[in-house]
Design a protein around this motif. Structure first.
Motif, mmCIF file in Angstrom:
data_model
loop_
_atom_site.group_PDB
_atom_site.id
_atom_site.type_symbol
_atom_site.label_atom_id
_atom_site.label_comp_id
_atom_site.label_asym_id
_atom_site.label_seq_id
_atom_site.Cartn_x
_atom_site.Cartn_y
_atom_site.Cartn_z
ATOM 1 N N VAL A 123 0.839 -1.202 0.000
ATOM 2 C CA VAL A 123 0.000 0.000 0.000
ATOM 3 C C VAL A 123 0.873 1.250 0.000
ATOM 4 O O VAL A 123 0.624 2.201 -0.742
ATOM 5 N N LEU A 124 1.925 1.260 0.805
ATOM 6 C CA LEU A 124 2.829 2.409 0.874
ATOM 7 C C LEU A 124 3.509 2.662 -0.470
ATOM 8 O O LEU A 124 3.583 3.806 -0.938
ATOM 9 N N VAL A 125 3.970 1.614 -1.117
ATOM 10 C CA VAL A 125 4.618 1.749 -2.426
ATOM 11 C C VAL A 125 3.638 2.301 -3.458
ATOM 12 O O VAL A 125 3.979 3.197 -4.246
ATOM 13 N N VAL A 126 2.417 1.815 -3.459
ATOM 14 C CA VAL A 126 1.407 2.297 -4.405
ATOM 15 C C VAL A 126 1.097 3.774 -4.159
ATOM 16 O O VAL A 126 1.034 4.574 -5.098
ATOM 17 N N VAL A 127 0.928 4.158 -2.901
ATOM 18 C CA VAL A 127 0.628 5.555 -2.567
ATOM 19 C C VAL A 127 1.785 6.457 -2.967
ATOM 20 O O VAL A 127 1.584 7.512 -3.591
ATOM 21 N N LEU A 128 3.001 6.070 -2.619
ATOM 22 C CA LEU A 128 4.166 6.888 -2.978
ATOM 23 C C LEU A 128 4.322 6.991 -4.491
ATOM 24 O O LEU A 128 4.674 8.052 -5.017
ATOM 25 N N GLY A 129 4.049 5.923 -5.203
ATOM 26 C CA GLY A 129 4.116 5.955 -6.658
ATOM 27 C C GLY A 129 3.078 6.905 -7.241
ATOM 28 O O GLY A 129 3.374 7.672 -8.158
ATOM 29 N N ALA A 130 1.868 6.872 -6.701
ATOM 30 C CA ALA A 130 0.814 7.769 -7.181
ATOM 31 C C ALA A 130 1.167 9.219 -6.905
ATOM 32 O O ALA A 130 0.980 10.094 -7.764
ATOM 33 N N VAL A 131 1.692 9.500 -5.720
ATOM 34 C CA VAL A 131 2.108 10.872 -5.382
ATOM 35 C C VAL A 131 3.235 11.317 -6.301
ATOM 36 O O VAL A 131 3.243 12.442 -6.801
ATOM 37 N N GLY A 132 4.185 10.434 -6.549
ATOM 38 C CA GLY A 132 5.288 10.757 -7.446
ATOM 39 C C GLY A 132 4.819 11.073 -8.852
ATOM 40 O O GLY A 132 5.265 12.042 -9.465
ATOM 41 N N LEU A 133 3.910 10.271 -9.374
ATOM 42 C CA LEU A 133 3.364 10.532 -10.714
ATOM 43 C C LEU A 133 2.595 11.844 -10.750
ATOM 44 O O LEU A 133 2.707 12.614 -11.706
#
Length: 128
Positions: free
Chosen positions: A10-20
């Motif tokens: 979940v953390l990786v997905v959230v950080l990826g979305a924020v990064g994009l």
């Protein structure tokens, strides 16, 4: 699946979305110009170098004005909205943030040197 693994995913997905989100937000704030196009109209634009003061003093494009990124939020108000603004930095990482600040405050003609000064092909004005 363990709760640790699930939390990590979940953390990786959230950080990826924020990064994009941040990538596309910064990308939309400025038009990146290749060296040849950037150089062509330098006398007709507001040329702003957003590197810190010491880096600017060491070497910069002749005619550039220094507005360090660390102070940009306080200095940008001296720029004119009716003239194009050309931003440059060392490698293309600081200029998009400055452009986003300008865009938020109604500046529309904002451009940057693609890949920053590392792609500059002419002599830079240096401190003597």
């Amino acid at each position: 699946m363990s709760s640790f693994l699930l939390s990590t995913i979940v953390l990786v997905v959230v950080l990826g979305a924020v990064g994009l989100f941040n990538y596309f937000r910064l990308k939309g704030a400025v038009t990146k110009l290749p060296y040849e196009e950037f150089r062509k109209d330098l006398r007709k634009v507001q040329l702003i170098d957003v590197r810190e003061k010491e880096d600017f003093k060491y070497a910069h494009i002749n005619g550039a004005r220094n507005m360090p990124s660390s102070q940009f939020n306080f200095l940008y108000t001296s720029l004119r909205k009716d003239q194009p603004i050309y931003l440059c930095d060392k490698n293309g990482t600081l200029a998009p943030r400055a452009a986003l600040t300008l865009k938020k405050h109604g500046y529309t003609n904002v451009y940057m040197l693609k890949n920053g000064l590392q792609d500059w092909k002419e002599n830079l004005k240096t401190k003597r």
